[in-house]
Design an enzyme around this catalytic site. Structure first.
Site, PDB file in Angstrom:
ATOM      1  N   SER A  20       0.864  -1.186   0.000  1.00 21.96           N
ATOM      2  CA  SER A  20       0.000   0.000   0.000  1.00 21.96           C
ATOM      3  C   SER A  20       0.898   1.232   0.000  1.00 21.96           C
ATOM      4  CB  SER A  20      -0.900   0.006   1.241  1.00 21.96           C
ATOM      5  OG  SER A  20      -1.680  -1.156   1.345  1.00 21.96           O
ATOM      6  N   GLU A  21       1.324   1.622  -1.187  1.00 20.22           N
ATOM      7  CA  GLU A  21       2.315   2.695  -1.263  1.00 20.22           C
ATOM      8  C   GLU A  21       1.808   4.004  -0.671  1.00 20.22           C
ATOM      9  OE1 GLU A  21       3.689  -0.441  -3.989  1.00 20.22           O
ATOM     10  OE2 GLU A  21       1.739   0.540  -3.701  1.00 20.22           O
ATOM     11  N   ASP A  72       9.295   3.230  -9.637  1.00 20.72           N
ATOM     12  CA  ASP A  72       8.127   3.166 -10.519  1.00 20.72           C
ATOM     13  C   ASP A  72       6.816   3.189  -9.735  1.00 20.72           C
ATOM     14  OD1 ASP A  72       9.529   1.639 -13.254  1.00 20.72           O
ATOM     15  OD2 ASP A  72      10.491   1.422 -11.313  1.00 20.72           O
ATOM     16  N   HIS A  80       9.128  -1.394 -14.143  1.00 24.42           N
ATOM     17  CA  HIS A  80      10.017  -1.619 -12.997  1.00 24.42           C
ATOM     18  C   HIS A  80      11.438  -1.117 -13.251  1.00 24.42           C
ATOM     19  CE1 HIS A  80       6.825  -4.213 -11.545  1.00 24.42           C
ATOM     20  NE2 HIS A  80       7.485  -4.471 -10.430  1.00 24.42           N
ATOM     21  N   ILE A 111       6.049   5.048  -7.251  1.00 25.29           N
ATOM     22  CA  ILE A 111       5.783   6.313  -6.564  1.00 25.29           C
ATOM     23  C   ILE A 111       4.460   6.929  -7.030  1.00 25.29           C
ATOM     24  CG2 ILE A 111       6.912   7.975  -8.123  1.00 25.29           C
ATOM     25  CD1 ILE A 111       8.276   9.141  -5.580  1.00 25.29           C
TER      26      ILE A 111
END
Length: 823
Positions: free
Chosen positions: A532-533, A558, A600, A560
């Site tokens: 869960s960024e 990637d 990625h 972000i």
């Protein structure tokens, strides 16, 4: 360790059903008459008064926005004013039970929350405490205005004036406001009363408040956290991520006895049935009742409950009961607080999405009117007393408005006199080794007994032996080891320091930087997060904002984009937007990939450097990595710490060795890795090593002496060494693994062109990655800059190389063609 949590196939495949318990709805049905023995007359009247304070403040703002005046005082306020007229009972009922140790976070519609909690704190604090707070806040600058113009002699009366004036001054962008006028209506807060930032981004407070609750649990601090968000925010991904983060099983299954238990947070949903103009119940959502969501988060159903927010006593009752849940470490809690804004989303809202009859139905049960009637009917107060309260509040509001509009009394930040006033607040540039020097860090063993510390003591801290021969990969101190050393040192120095992210514990992080930290650091300081960024970054912001130090990780840069708001609007802005009240000791580690294709393997550093308020570093060597990470972890500013996956297993090739002890590399200072006199190459990240090969070829084949400068940092950046180099060489190439278009490489080139124009014999040349998707590993040599590209660029764009045959097209004509195609 998670190994103790066995996933049993029999249990997972067993037949059965999931059952849910009932979720209470509006169970409190009492009136003032029913509660006369449980509240004093003074308390009842304070509830009534505080509702009127909120109502009058927002009525004043609405009047100024729509008519340009309030009580005959003319003023033009072009800024925002998101009003909650009609929701006063919910605000005041909540605040009645909250103290300074309870942190509240809000939304763009939070004037009422701030005023209600401020009024509540004023009642709970002594005159001495209030005086100390007001005199110390901004060195008494705001209080000085109040003292000079006060209508009262009593400290509590003056404190209420201070609250009103500080809020008005902040709303109107004045230096005497609670955040120097830099927060404004949608971001105002006042930390001394436990009123933390309100957030203009819908749902933006959810991950931040969750991080503040994490801070309380990890550091065993008193009080609870209130996340005030609207029902419209339930459609926002970070809100769900935050609730999921707050309900993680590990708090009870893996954390030790002193720290276990659910996070001390109440998600307070102001359910006014609208998200701007979209009706959440019946149109844009499917839950029917917000409280239903609790059943989807954990078996306790988040102790969810629907509360009648039109009755302040019902809200008080709920908070008294839910505080017990929090104190028993059974949080988090979800409250669905039914309320209604009779005002529009903002003064420009014509309410075209709802009927006049609907609004009238809610106006008929106006909480201030109904509560006042109940006070009279119960014999608590007479109508004359209530009218006197209303008129007194209007008088105080008029007093505060007159002071707030007067630019001689309430000036804005003077950017003519001090053009750098805001710039000086973007970063604190402080060095604070420990955020809490009163206690020792929680650890599981002495640092010297950690197995990796012992292994590193035997490694060669250089890529080369004393005779110049390469050290084998297994024996050399690698870049990942540099990260480990900086991290473990901070764990043993700062008791508030925590680290988390995907697969950090046990696995040691995806690239082995944290291997063996598990043996030394307890779970509550070092743990795995959900994938869960937004929650990872947002909770880190809240943890740092509340007083801790944190280093969290996004496995790939990637990713972000999944935390865009949390990085670009939250992590970056709160220090300056607070008027220099807050600090943000938060390091976000992100790896820059290769080999893994289009999603990625992207260098998105330019996204980070574009946002004011973020420090961005990108070391490529073990010496620089350890030194820069030490500096970042010792500071109080938000830092994006970029790491190329190409460099994790490399040893130190440029310094004699990586010191075993503590040292820092100053953020913002580039480093000359090799001196030269004919050409300068400025490198970013892992291209340093390809540039070294190119420089060798240029020297050996063409006699060109190349000066190699490693940027190391992107923001801030000291151009002076680069300019001095260009003065000597007259030529520069800037290279990195980011796609050229819109990259920070281009920003470097533009700045160098402007700063060193008189010293350049040719325009700066950028050699970046292609403006394509990143292809498979086997084709990466056609995508990322190679030594041959750099040499070809020298030949085509800077100076002809005798006898050179290009293998790539680095000409201006090719650049024009690429730009025509958008590639």
């Amino acid at each position: 360790m998670t190994k103790c949590l066995t996933i049993d196939p029999k249990k997972m495949r067993a037949p059965g059903k999931i059952t849910f318990k009932d979720i209470p709805m509006n169970t409190y049905q009492k009136t003032v008459k029913d509660e006369v023995k449980n509240f004093t007359k003074e308390e009842f009247l304070h509830i009534y008064r505080d509702m009127w304070v909120v109502r009058e403040f927002e009525t004043m703002l609405n009047s100024i926005k729509t008519t340009g005046q309030y009580e005959g005082i003319e003023y033009n306020h072009p800024g925002p004013a998101h009003l909650g007229i009609g929701q006063e009972a919910a605000y005041v009922g909540q605040a009645f039970e909250l103290g300074m140790d309870d942190f509240s976070f809000g939304s763009h519609r939070s004037h009422g929350e701030i005023l209600a909690k401020g009024m509540s704190c004023i009642e709970k604090l002594s005159d001495e405490q209030l005086t100390e707070i007001m005199e110390n806040f901004f060195d008494g600058e705001t209080f000085a205005v109040v003292k000079e113009h006060t209508q009262y002699k009593e400290i509590k009366d003056m404190a209420r004036e201070f609250l009103l004036y500080g809020m008005i001054a902040e709303t109107w962008g004045r230096q005497t406001g609670f955040n120097r006028g830099l927060g404004g209506s949608m971001h105002a807060f006042f930390i001394p009363f436990g009123i933390f930032p309100n957030n203009a981004i819908v749902g933006g407070s959810a991950p931040i408040s969750t991080g503040a609750a994490l801070f309380k649990r990890v550091n065993q601090k008193p009080g609870m956290v209130i996340c005030n968000i609207g029902d419209g925010s339930i459609g926002c991904g970070p809100v769900y991520e935050s609730m999921n983060f707050a309900t993680m099983d590990q708090y009870n299954t893996l954390w030790d006895e002193d720290h276990k238990g659910g996070l001390p947070i109440i998600y307070n949903i102001w359910n006014n049935s609208y998200g701007m103009g979209g009706q959440t119940c019946g149109e844009t959502m499917g839950y029917e009742e917000v409280a239903r969501l609790g059943a989807g988060l954990n078996p306790a159903e988040m102790h969810a409950e629907r509360i009648d927010g039109m009755n302040p006593l019902a809200v008080i009752d709920a908070y008294r009961r839910k505080r017990k849940v929090i104190e028993d470490r059974q949080g988090p809690v979800l409250l669905d607080v039914v309320t209604y804004r009779v005002s529009g989303h903002s003064p420009s809202d014509s309410s075209s999405y709802r009927t006049k009859e609907e609004i009238a139905a809610w106006e008929a049960i106006d909480s201030i009117k109904v509560f006042g009637q109940q006070l009279v009917e119960a014999g608590v107060a007479k109508e004359e007393e209530l009218k006197e309260i209303e008129l007194g509040i209007r008088k105080d509001m008029t007093w505060a408005v007159k002071l707030g509009k007067d630019e001689t009394i309430s000036p804005r930040i003077d950017l003519d006199k001090n053009p750098n006033a805001i710039a000086d607040m973007m970063f604190t540039n402080l060095e604070i080794p420990s955020m809490d020097t009163t206690r020792k860090p929680d650890v599981l063993m002495p640092k010297e007994e950690n197995p990796r510390v012992q292994k590193l003591a035997k490694k060669v801290r250089s890529a080369y032996e004393a005779d110049g021969k390469p050290v084998s990969k297994n024996r050399t101190f690698q870049n990942r080891d540099a990260i480990f050393e900086a991290a473990i040192d901070k764990f043993y120095q700062d008791p508030t320091f925590i680290a988390y992210g995907e697969d950090n514990r046990d696995w040691g992080g995806a690239f082995g930087a944290y291997t063996n930290l598990t043996e030394s650091i307890p779970y509550h300081r070092f743990f795995n997060s959900p994938i869960s960024e937004a929650a990872i970054v947002g909770t880190s912001v809240g943890y740092a904002m509340a007083g801790g130090r944190v280093m969290s990780e996004l496995m790939y840069l990637d990713f972000i984009g999944r935390a865009g708001d949390e990085v670009f609007n939250q992590m970056s802005k709160w220090q300056a937007m607070s008027g220099d009240v807050l600090k943000m000791p938060f390091v976000l580690r992100c790896s820059v990939g290769s080999k893994y294709g289009a999603q990625h393997s992207q260098d998105w550093s330019a996204l980070c450097t574009h946002i004011p308020g973020l420090k961005v570093v990108f070391p490529a060597t073990p010496y620089d990595t350890k030194g820069l990470l030490n500096a970042a972890l010792n500071g109080t500013d938000p830092v994006i710490f970029l790491e190329s996956q190409r460099t994790y297993d490399l040893g130190e090739m440029f310094q004699k060795e990586v010191p075993a002890g503590y040292y820092e590399v100053k953020i913002g200072e580039p480093d000359i890795k090799r001196e030269g006199k004919d050409l300068t190459i400025l490198t970013v990240g892992a291209t340093l090593y390809r540039v070294t090969k190119a420089a060798d070829i240029l020297q050996e084949k063409y006699g060109i002496s190349t000066e190699i400068i490693d940027a190391r940092s992107l923001v801030p950046f000291n151009y002076e060494p680069v300019i001095e180099s260009v003065k000597k060489t007259g030529r520069i190439i800037i290279t990195g693994d980011a796609c050229e278009r819109g990259s920070h490489l281009k920003d470097f080139a533009q700045s160098i062109s402007e700063m060193a124009f008189d010293y350049l014999d040719a325009p700066p040349v950028v050699v970046g990655a292609k403006n394509w998707i990143t292809p498979a590993h086997e084709l990466e040599e056609y995508f990322f800059p190679q030594p041959e590209w750099i040499i070809d660029a020298v030949h085509e764009r800077i100076m002809p190389l005798p006898g050179h045959t290009c293998t790539t097209n680095q000409t201006i004509l090719q650049q024009i063609e690429n730009d025509k195609k958008g590639v």
